[in-house]
Design an enzyme around this catalytic site. Structure first.
Site, short mmCIF file in Angstrom:
data_model
loop_
_atom_site.label_atom_id
_atom_site.label_comp_id
_atom_site.label_asym_id
_atom_site.label_seq_id
_atom_site.Cartn_x
_atom_site.Cartn_y
_atom_site.Cartn_z
N LYS A 1 0.83 -1.21 0.00
CA LYS A 1 0.00 0.00 0.00
C LYS A 1 0.88 1.27 0.00
O LYS A 1 2.08 1.18 0.24
CB LYS A 1 -0.92 -0.03 1.23
CG LYS A 1 -1.93 -1.20 1.21
CD LYS A 1 -2.88 -1.13 2.41
CE LYS A 1 -3.88 -2.27 2.39
NZ LYS A 1 -4.89 -2.16 3.48
N TYR B 1 -12.15 -1.81 -3.72
CA TYR B 1 -12.70 -2.05 -2.38
C TYR B 1 -14.24 -1.97 -2.36
O TYR B 1 -14.82 -1.65 -1.32
CB TYR B 1 -12.10 -1.06 -1.38
CG TYR B 1 -10.73 -1.48 -0.86
CD1 TYR B 1 -10.58 -2.65 -0.11
CD2 TYR B 1 -9.59 -0.73 -1.09
CE1 TYR B 1 -9.35 -3.05 0.38
CE2 TYR B 1 -8.34 -1.12 -0.61
CZ TYR B 1 -8.24 -2.28 0.13
OH TYR B 1 -7.01 -2.68 0.63
N PHE C 1 -15.38 3.57 7.09
CA PHE C 1 -14.00 3.89 6.70
C PHE C 1 -13.78 3.88 5.18
O PHE C 1 -12.66 4.06 4.71
CB PHE C 1 -13.01 2.94 7.39
CG PHE C 1 -13.23 1.47 7.13
CD1 PHE C 1 -12.73 0.85 5.99
CD2 PHE C 1 -13.94 0.70 8.05
CE1 PHE C 1 -12.93 -0.49 5.76
CE2 PHE C 1 -14.14 -0.66 7.82
CZ PHE C 1 -13.64 -1.25 6.67
N ARG D 1 -1.44 -14.32 4.18
CA ARG D 1 -2.21 -13.69 5.26
C ARG D 1 -1.46 -13.85 6.59
O ARG D 1 -1.50 -12.97 7.45
CB ARG D 1 -3.61 -14.32 5.39
CG ARG D 1 -4.49 -14.18 4.15
CD ARG D 1 -5.16 -12.86 3.98
NE ARG D 1 -5.98 -12.45 5.10
CZ ARG D 1 -6.71 -11.34 5.12
NH1 ARG D 1 -6.72 -10.52 4.06
NH2 ARG D 1 -7.42 -11.02 6.16
N THR E 1 -5.51 -7.57 10.47
CA THR E 1 -5.85 -6.25 9.91
C THR E 1 -5.42 -5.13 10.86
O THR E 1 -4.79 -4.16 10.45
CB THR E 1 -7.38 -6.15 9.67
OG1 THR E 1 -7.79 -7.29 8.92
CG2 THR E 1 -7.74 -4.87 8.95
N ARG F 1 2.56 -6.48 9.42
CA ARG F 1 1.77 -5.41 10.04
C ARG F 1 2.23 -5.12 11.47
O ARG F 1 2.29 -3.95 11.89
CB ARG F 1 0.29 -5.75 9.98
CG ARG F 1 -0.28 -5.55 8.56
CD ARG F 1 -1.62 -6.20 8.39
NE ARG F 1 -2.31 -5.76 7.16
CZ ARG F 1 -3.43 -6.31 6.73
NH1 ARG F 1 -4.00 -7.31 7.39
NH2 ARG F 1 -4.00 -5.87 5.62
N ASN G 1 -2.01 -0.03 6.90
CA ASN G 1 -1.43 -1.27 7.44
C ASN G 1 -0.54 -2.00 6.43
O ASN G 1 -0.44 -3.22 6.44
CB ASN G 1 -2.54 -2.18 8.00
CG ASN G 1 -3.60 -2.51 6.97
OD1 ASN G 1 -3.47 -2.12 5.81
ND2 ASN G 1 -4.62 -3.24 7.36
N HIS H 1 -1.91 -5.48 1.47
CA HIS H 1 -3.20 -6.13 1.24
C HIS H 1 -2.92 -7.54 0.75
O HIS H 1 -1.95 -7.77 0.04
CB HIS H 1 -4.00 -5.40 0.16
CG HIS H 1 -5.17 -6.19 -0.35
ND1 HIS H 1 -6.38 -6.20 0.30
CD2 HIS H 1 -5.28 -7.05 -1.39
CE1 HIS H 1 -7.20 -7.02 -0.34
NE2 HIS H 1 -6.55 -7.56 -1.37
N GLU I 1 -9.48 -10.26 -7.74
CA GLU I 1 -8.50 -9.18 -7.47
C GLU I 1 -7.33 -9.24 -8.44
O GLU I 1 -6.83 -8.20 -8.87
CB GLU I 1 -8.04 -9.27 -6.02
CG GLU I 1 -9.14 -8.92 -5.04
CD GLU I 1 -8.71 -8.99 -3.58
OE1 GLU I 1 -9.54 -8.68 -2.72
OE2 GLU I 1 -7.54 -9.36 -3.31
P1 GDP Z 1 -7.72 -7.06 5.37
O1 GDP Z 1 -8.28 -8.18 4.52
O2 GDP Z 1 -6.90 -7.57 6.53
O3 GDP Z 1 -6.97 -6.01 4.56
O4 GDP Z 1 -8.98 -6.33 6.05
P2 GDP Z 1 -10.44 -5.91 5.52
O5 GDP Z 1 -10.73 -6.53 4.18
O6 GDP Z 1 -11.38 -6.14 6.65
O7 GDP Z 1 -10.32 -4.34 5.33
C1 GDP Z 1 -9.72 -3.77 4.20
C2 GDP Z 1 -8.84 -2.62 4.61
O8 GDP Z 1 -9.68 -1.59 5.14
C3 GDP Z 1 -7.87 -2.92 5.76
O9 GDP Z 1 -6.68 -3.54 5.33
C4 GDP Z 1 -7.62 -1.53 6.29
O10 GDP Z 1 -6.71 -0.80 5.45
C5 GDP Z 1 -9.00 -0.89 6.19
N1 GDP Z 1 -9.79 -1.07 7.43
C6 GDP Z 1 -10.35 -2.20 7.91
N2 GDP Z 1 -11.02 -1.98 9.06
C7 GDP Z 1 -10.90 -0.65 9.30
C8 GDP Z 1 -11.36 0.22 10.34
O11 GDP Z 1 -12.05 -0.20 11.28
N3 GDP Z 1 -11.03 1.54 10.24
C9 GDP Z 1 -10.28 2.03 9.20
N4 GDP Z 1 -9.98 3.35 9.18
N5 GDP Z 1 -9.81 1.25 8.22
C10 GDP Z 1 -10.10 -0.07 8.26
#
Ligand code: GDP
Length: 137
Positions: free
Chosen positions: A9, A49, A57, A85, A91, A102, A112, A115, A126
């Site tokens: 990212k 996304y 968010f 992962r 996350t 992370r 973070n 992805h 994707e």
């Molecule tokens: P991942 O698969 O671990 O990347 O997590 P998710 O698919 O749940 O979320 C996608 C991305 O959204 C995450 O990697 C973060 O960059 C962002 N994100 C997820 N949860 C939150 C949150 O609660 N707050 C904010 N600001 N960003 C979030």
């Protein structure tokens, strides 16, 4: 053999972690099958996304993801979706296991560093978002 999409990212690129992250993938026996650097437009970030549209968010996440260059990669290997992962960590960096990307480098739940696709179906979608079959070695 399985494939997954990895993204370094904008914060990972900004923190000069491209080499370190690729090193971790290769040290774990993961093969890089395609790779490029690009900058997403806001609309492209929203498309990527789309499953998160409507979440609180979403605006901030898609602003962040279009804020600077990213590195997108197709990773290949046995069980690579799960392995990637695991290397990434949870996350929320505060819940990520020590030694994960992370836990080591993130400082924000949103910014973070990486992805990674979470299942075979999402990996397919994707990968196709960024690469054609001809781009993949
Ligand atoms: P991942 O698969 O671990 O990347 O997590 P998710 O698919 O749940 O979320 C996608 C991305 O959204 C995450 O990697 C973060 O960059 C962002 N994100 C997820 N949860 C939150 C949150 O609660 N707050 C904010 N600001 N960003 C979030």
């Amino acid at each position: 053999m399985e494939r997954t999409l990895s993204i370094i990212k904008p914060d990972g690129v900004e923190k000069k972690l491209i080499g370190e992250i690729i090193r971790r993938f290769e040290a774990a026996g993961i093969r890089i099958a395609a790779m490029k650097m690009l900058r997403l437009t806001k609309a492209e970030a929203e498309g990527f996304y789309a499953v998160h549209r409507g979440k609180p968010f979403f605006e901030s996440l898609t602003d962040f993801m279009s804020s600077g260059p990213i590195v997108v990669m197709v990773l290949e290997g046995e069980d690579v979706i799960r392995k990637n992962r695991e290397l990434m960590g949870a996350t929320n960096y505060k819940e990520a296991k020590p030694g994960t990307i992370r836990a080591d480098f993130a400082s924000d739940i949103e910014k973070n560093i990486v992805h990674g696709s979470d299942a075979p179906e999402t990996a397919r979608t994707e990968i196709a978002y960024f690469f054609s079959e001809m781009d993949i070695c």
